[in-house]
Write an enzyme that holds these catalytic residues in place. Structure first.
Site, short mmCIF file in Angstrom:
data_model
loop_
_atom_site.label_atom_id
_atom_site.label_comp_id
_atom_site.label_asym_id
_atom_site.label_seq_id
_atom_site.Cartn_x
_atom_site.Cartn_y
_atom_site.Cartn_z
N HIS A 1 -9.57 1.49 4.66
CA HIS A 1 -8.20 1.62 5.43
C HIS A 1 -8.65 2.71 6.44
CE1 HIS A 1 -4.04 2.71 6.44
NE2 HIS A 1 -3.80 1.77 5.76
N GLU B 1 -6.89 5.07 7.75
CA GLU B 1 -6.46 6.21 7.34
C GLU B 1 -7.94 7.09 6.73
OE1 GLU B 1 -3.01 5.63 5.48
OE2 GLU B 1 -2.04 5.02 7.39
N SER C 1 3.21 -1.98 10.40
CA SER C 1 4.68 -2.25 10.73
C SER C 1 5.19 -3.38 10.15
CB SER C 1 5.14 -1.70 11.84
OG SER C 1 4.81 -0.31 12.27
N GLY D 1 2.97 -0.99 4.29
CA GLY D 1 2.82 0.35 3.81
C GLY D 1 4.40 0.57 3.67
N GLY D 2 5.20 1.24 4.43
CA GLY D 2 6.29 1.92 4.50
C GLY D 2 7.29 0.77 3.74
N GLY E 1 2.54 2.29 10.44
CA GLY E 1 3.47 3.49 10.62
C GLY E 1 4.17 3.72 11.83
N GLU F 1 -5.47 -4.81 10.53
CA GLU F 1 -4.49 -3.76 10.93
C GLU F 1 -4.78 -2.95 12.03
OE1 GLU F 1 -2.42 -2.66 6.64
OE2 GLU F 1 -4.17 -1.21 7.15
N ASN G 1 0.77 -1.12 -0.04
CA ASN G 1 -0.03 -0.18 -0.11
C ASN G 1 0.74 1.32 -0.02
OD1 ASN G 1 -1.86 1.95 0.50
ND2 ASN G 1 -2.20 1.34 2.59
N TRP G 2 0.94 1.84 -1.26
CA TRP G 2 2.16 2.95 -1.26
C TRP G 2 1.37 4.40 -0.56
CZ3 TRP G 2 4.61 2.47 -6.83
CH2 TRP G 2 5.57 1.47 -6.59
N LYS G 3 0.21 4.19 -0.42
CA LYS G 3 -0.47 5.69 0.24
C LYS G 3 -0.18 6.72 -0.77
CE LYS G 3 -0.09 3.47 4.55
NZ LYS G 3 -0.25 3.46 6.06
P1 PGA Z 1 2.89 0.38 7.48
O1 PGA Z 1 1.33 0.59 6.58
O2 PGA Z 1 3.32 -0.92 7.04
O3 PGA Z 1 3.69 1.39 7.06
O4 PGA Z 1 2.74 0.27 8.93
C1 PGA Z 1 0.33 -0.64 6.62
C2 PGA Z 1 -0.84 -0.06 6.07
O5 PGA Z 1 -1.26 1.11 6.66
O6 PGA Z 1 -1.44 -0.71 5.17
#
Ligand code: PGA
Length: 252
Positions: free
Chosen positions: A96, A98, A214, A235-236, A174, A168, A9-11
């Protein structure tokens, strides 16, 4: 036997130059390996076309990070399931944390998004997970149950068959704080039990439940060894080909 899925997930990250570098790097790494997982990347909408041609002859699939809950019409700035389908997108993240936080997405909207995606043969990756105060109060199972019931229990079985669930915990996204293998496993087993109670054991045994929050090259192997963890939503660590490749390679 469920095949693992590793989804990036590149956001709201990456630009076209970075994407070109990422693509050549990951493709050359994948060339010499036989990954034991389905691979998915969900870039920002505007880079789907670029990645589509870069990944045209690879086994990397593309997904979107969001879709509008309406079919079409006067929704400035929005993207429909039909548009994603037109771009040959086969996956889309839904709900998600966010987006729940910043866009106030309701359960009704999330169900509608899933229905729109189903009408275009796009597979939803439905996200759920508790916040830190909810876990500290011991309410995490109840919170996740409510999120799942509130959205997925409205769906008929044929739609449910297309769903991947991503657990999640919001406190792990993050933050560098990952859920322990046991914390993740017990929630995944709980989710699978809920699905079994509503849709039966066959569907529950087939549905993939990803862990997100994470995930890194260092912790992926152990998380993915847990019996109910079927891969990750990353994500990251999905932004760099090296770490994303290592996570893919953690799938046994
Ligand atoms: P993260 O994000 O791996 O950077 O914690 C995961 C996500 O929000 O899907």
């Amino acid at each position: 036997m469920r095949k693992k899925l590793v989804a990036g997930n590149w956001k709201m990250n990456q630009n076209s130059a970075e994407i070109s570098l990422f693509a050549s790097d990951i493709l050359s790494r994948l060339q010499d390996s036989t990954p034991n997982a389905d691979i998915l990347i969900c870039p920002p909408f505007v880079y789907i076309e670029q990645l589509k041609s870069l990944f045209a002859h690879s086994n990397i699939q593309l997904g979107a990070q969001n879709v509008n809950n309406n079919k079409n019409g006067a929704f400035t700035g929005e993207i429909s399931a039909a548009m994603l389908s037109d771009m040959e997108i086969k996956w889309c993240i839904v709900g998600h944390s966010e987006r729940r936080k910043y866009n106030h997405e309701s359960n009704t909207e999330l169900t509608q998004k899933i229905e729109q995606l189903f009408s275009m043969q796009i597979n939803p990756v439905f996200c759920c997970g508790e916040m830190l105060p909810e876990r500290n109060a011991g309410n995490h199972f109840e919170v996740v149950k409510k999120q799942i019931e509130g959205v997925l229990w409205n769906l008929p079985e044929d739609v449910m068959n297309t769903i991947t669930i991503a657990y999640e915990p919001v406190w792990a996204i993050g933050t560098g704080v990952t859920a322990s293998n046991n914390q993740a496993q017990e929630m995944h087993a709980f989710i699978r039990m809920l699905v079994s109670g509503k849709f039966g054991d066959t569907l529950a045994q087939n549905i993939r439940i990803l862990y997100g929050g994470s995930v890194t090259a260092d912790n992926a192997s152990e998380l993915f060894l847990m019996p109910d963890i079927d891969g990750g939503l990353v994500g990251g660590a999905s932004l760099k080909a090296e770490s994303f490749f290592q996570i893919i390679n953690s799938c046994k």
